[in-house]
Design a protein around this motif. Sequence first.
Motif, PDB file in Angstrom:
ATOM      1  N   VAL A 191      71.524  74.998 136.774  1.00 39.85           N
ATOM      2  CA  VAL A 191      71.637  75.964 137.880  1.00 39.85           C
ATOM      3  C   VAL A 191      71.097  75.385 139.193  1.00 39.85           C
ATOM      4  O   VAL A 191      71.790  75.332 140.196  1.00 39.85           O
ATOM      5  CB  VAL A 191      70.945  77.314 137.566  1.00 39.85           C
ATOM      6  N   MET A 192      69.828  74.963 139.192  1.00 33.80           N
ATOM      7  CA  MET A 192      69.222  74.405 140.399  1.00 33.80           C
ATOM      8  C   MET A 192      68.306  73.262 139.996  1.00 33.80           C
ATOM      9  O   MET A 192      67.432  73.430 139.153  1.00 33.80           O
ATOM     10  CB  MET A 192      68.424  75.484 141.141  1.00 33.80           C
ATOM     11  N   ASN A 193      68.492  72.081 140.598  1.00 34.21           N
ATOM     12  CA  ASN A 193      67.676  70.943 140.185  1.00 34.21           C
ATOM     13  C   ASN A 193      66.265  71.019 140.749  1.00 34.21           C
ATOM     14  O   ASN A 193      65.953  71.855 141.612  1.00 34.21           O
ATOM     15  CB  ASN A 193      68.349  69.613 140.560  1.00 34.21           C
ATOM     16  N   GLY A 194      65.403  70.147 140.274  1.00 35.58           N
ATOM     17  CA  GLY A 194      63.991  70.210 140.620  1.00 35.58           C
ATOM     18  C   GLY A 194      63.684  69.929 142.071  1.00 35.58           C
ATOM     19  O   GLY A 194      62.761  70.512 142.645  1.00 35.58           O
ATOM     20  N   MET A 195      64.441  69.035 142.692  1.00 37.37           N
ATOM     21  CA  MET A 195      64.188  68.729 144.098  1.00 37.37           C
ATOM     22  C   MET A 195      64.512  69.923 144.993  1.00 37.37           C
ATOM     23  O   MET A 195      63.758  70.245 145.915  1.00 37.37           O
ATOM     24  CB  MET A 195      65.011  67.498 144.508  1.00 37.37           C
TER      25      MET A 195
ATOM     26  N   LYS B  74      61.764  72.179 147.184  1.00 37.86           N
ATOM     27  CA  LYS B  74      61.936  72.424 148.622  1.00 37.86           C
ATOM     28  C   LYS B  74      61.856  73.912 148.933  1.00 37.86           C
ATOM     29  O   LYS B  74      61.196  74.323 149.893  1.00 37.86           O
ATOM     30  CB  LYS B  74      63.279  71.867 149.074  1.00 37.86           C
ATOM     31  N   LYS B  75      62.495  74.732 148.105  1.00 37.96           N
ATOM     32  CA  LYS B  75      62.492  76.176 148.337  1.00 37.96           C
ATOM     33  C   LYS B  75      61.105  76.782 148.111  1.00 37.96           C
ATOM     34  O   LYS B  75      60.696  77.716 148.811  1.00 37.96           O
ATOM     35  CB  LYS B  75      63.535  76.851 147.443  1.00 37.96           C
TER      36      LYS B  75
ATOM     37  N   GLN C   2      65.589  78.320 139.669  1.00 39.61           N
ATOM     38  CA  GLN C   2      65.487  79.675 140.210  1.00 39.61           C
ATOM     39  C   GLN C   2      64.370  80.460 139.543  1.00 39.61           C
ATOM     40  O   GLN C   2      63.640  81.222 140.196  1.00 39.61           O
ATOM     41  CB  GLN C   2      66.825  80.389 140.047  1.00 39.61           C
ATOM     42  N   ASP C   3      64.229  80.285 138.229  1.00 36.21           N
ATOM     43  CA  ASP C   3      63.124  80.932 137.517  1.00 36.21           C
ATOM     44  C   ASP C   3      61.778  80.451 138.041  1.00 36.21           C
ATOM     45  O   ASP C   3      60.832  81.228 138.185  1.00 36.21           O
ATOM     46  CB  ASP C   3      63.208  80.653 136.013  1.00 36.21           C
ATOM     47  N   ALA C   4      61.688  79.157 138.310  1.00 37.95           N
ATOM     48  CA  ALA C   4      60.429  78.585 138.803  1.00 37.95           C
ATOM     49  C   ALA C   4      60.041  79.200 140.149  1.00 37.95           C
ATOM     50  O   ALA C   4      58.873  79.537 140.383  1.00 37.95           O
ATOM     51  CB  ALA C   4      60.564  77.069 138.934  1.00 37.95           C
ATOM     52  N   ILE C   5      61.018  79.358 141.031  1.00 35.48           N
ATOM     53  CA  ILE C   5      60.752  79.962 142.347  1.00 35.48           C
ATOM     54  C   ILE C   5      60.222  81.379 142.183  1.00 35.48           C
ATOM     55  O   ILE C   5      59.269  81.802 142.852  1.00 35.48           O
ATOM     56  CB  ILE C   5      62.035  79.952 143.197  1.00 35.48           C
ATOM     57  N   ARG C   6      60.857  82.129 141.294  1.00 36.28           N
ATOM     58  CA  ARG C   6      60.418  83.513 141.042  1.00 36.28           C
ATOM     59  C   ARG C   6      58.998  83.551 140.477  1.00 36.28           C
ATOM     60  O   ARG C   6      58.165  84.351 140.910  1.00 36.28           O
ATOM     61  CB  ARG C   6      61.390  84.177 140.065  1.00 36.28           C
TER      62      ARG C   6
ATOM     63  N   VAL D 104      52.290  72.644 138.732  1.00 36.65           N
ATOM     64  CA  VAL D 104      53.665  72.829 138.264  1.00 36.65           C
ATOM     65  C   VAL D 104      54.234  71.461 137.877  1.00 36.65           C
ATOM     66  O   VAL D 104      54.187  70.526 138.675  1.00 36.65           O
ATOM     67  CB  VAL D 104      54.556  73.455 139.360  1.00 36.65           C
ATOM     68  N   PHE D 105      54.734  71.362 136.652  1.00 39.15           N
ATOM     69  CA  PHE D 105      55.528  70.200 136.255  1.00 39.15           C
ATOM     70  C   PHE D 105      56.994  70.573 136.455  1.00 39.15           C
ATOM     71  O   PHE D 105      57.481  71.526 135.845  1.00 39.15           O
ATOM     72  CB  PHE D 105      55.267  69.823 134.799  1.00 39.15           C
ATOM     73  N   MET D 106      57.670  69.828 137.311  1.00 40.21           N
ATOM     74  CA  MET D 106      59.035  70.168 137.712  1.00 40.21           C
ATOM     75  C   MET D 106      60.010  69.109 137.219  1.00 40.21           C
ATOM     76  O   MET D 106      60.002  67.973 137.703  1.00 40.21           O
ATOM     77  CB  MET D 106      59.114  70.277 139.240  1.00 40.21           C
ATOM     78  N   ASP D 107      60.845  69.462 136.247  1.00 40.24           N
ATOM     79  CA  ASP D 107      61.880  68.548 135.803  1.00 40.24           C
ATOM     80  C   ASP D 107      62.910  68.369 136.916  1.00 40.24           C
ATOM     81  O   ASP D 107      63.313  69.343 137.548  1.00 40.24           O
ATOM     82  CB  ASP D 107      62.555  69.088 134.542  1.00 40.24           C
ATOM     83  N   ILE D 108      63.316  67.138 137.157  1.00 43.37           N
ATOM     84  CA  ILE D 108      64.270  66.877 138.228  1.00 43.37           C
ATOM     85  C   ILE D 108      65.660  67.375 137.870  1.00 43.37           C
ATOM     86  O   ILE D 108      66.375  67.932 138.700  1.00 43.37           O
ATOM     87  CB  ILE D 108      64.314  65.371 138.560  1.00 43.37           C
TER      88      ILE D 108
END
Length: 240
Positions: free
Chosen positions: A48-52, A56-57, A26-30, A40-44
Motif C-alpha cells: 500500500v505505502m512504502n516505508g520512505m 515522510k508523512k 498507512q497503519d503506521a501513520i495512524r 519505530v522500525f520501518m520496513d522500506i
Amino acid sequence: NMINLSVAGRILRKAGCEIYVSITGQDAIRMVQQQRFDLVFMDIQMPVMNGMTATKKIKELNLPYCPPIVAMTAFSMQEEREEFLKAGLDDFISKPIKAQTLVSKVKKWFEDQKEEEAENVMSWSNNKILNLSTAYELKKFGGDEILIESYTEFEIDTEKLLRGLNKAMKIDEDVTEALSILHTIKGNAGTLGVEKISSQAALMEGKLKMNHLNDFENNFETLSIDFEEFRINYKKLLNI
C-alpha cells in the motif's frame, strides 16, 4: 513478511520491549498519532505505502514527540542508505535480521549506548543448509521456544510459498507474483540463516528480473531440493 515480523517481535519481547505491529505504511501513520512510541522500525518495502513515504508523512505531522524511525532494509549499497537518511529516516538496520543487532539498535536509541552499524552478514560464498551461529544467536536472546517456533514456521511457510511459486510460473505465468514469492523466501531464509535456500532464491529472483525464464524449471528444482535437504536435517542440526 510474517516470518520477519514473528522473529523480530519475539526477540524484542524477550529483551523486555512492548511492541505494536503495523502491516502497512498507512497503519503506521495512524498508530503514531494515537500514542507515543519510543522507537519505530520501518520496513522500506511494505504493501500500500512504502516505508520512505510513510516516514515522510509521519515527519510532516509535526507531532509533539516524533519517535526515531529506523529503516529495516535489505538494501546494502551506501548510496541507498544515504538516500534513506535524506528521506528523513534516522537510522537503518540491515536485513536479514539478527538478534544481537536488533537489540543493540534499540539500546542505541533507547539507552543512548554506542554500537557498530548493522552489517550485512549474509555470506553468499559459503552457503550452508543452516548457519548454526545464526540459530544460536536466536536461541541466546529468545530461548528454545523461539528457536523451535521460528524454524517450524519457516518450514511450513516455505512449503506453501514453493507451491505458490510453481503455480505462478507454470500455470498463471505471473512473473510479478513469482518475484514477490522469491523475495519473501530469500528474506525469510536469510533471517534464519538458511543460506542455501536464501542464495538460490536470490539467484532466481535476479534471473527473473532480467527476464531469463528458460532456466526457471531447473532452478526451481534446485530450490526444492535445497528445501527438502533443510526439512530433513534442520531438527537434527538444532538438536530439537
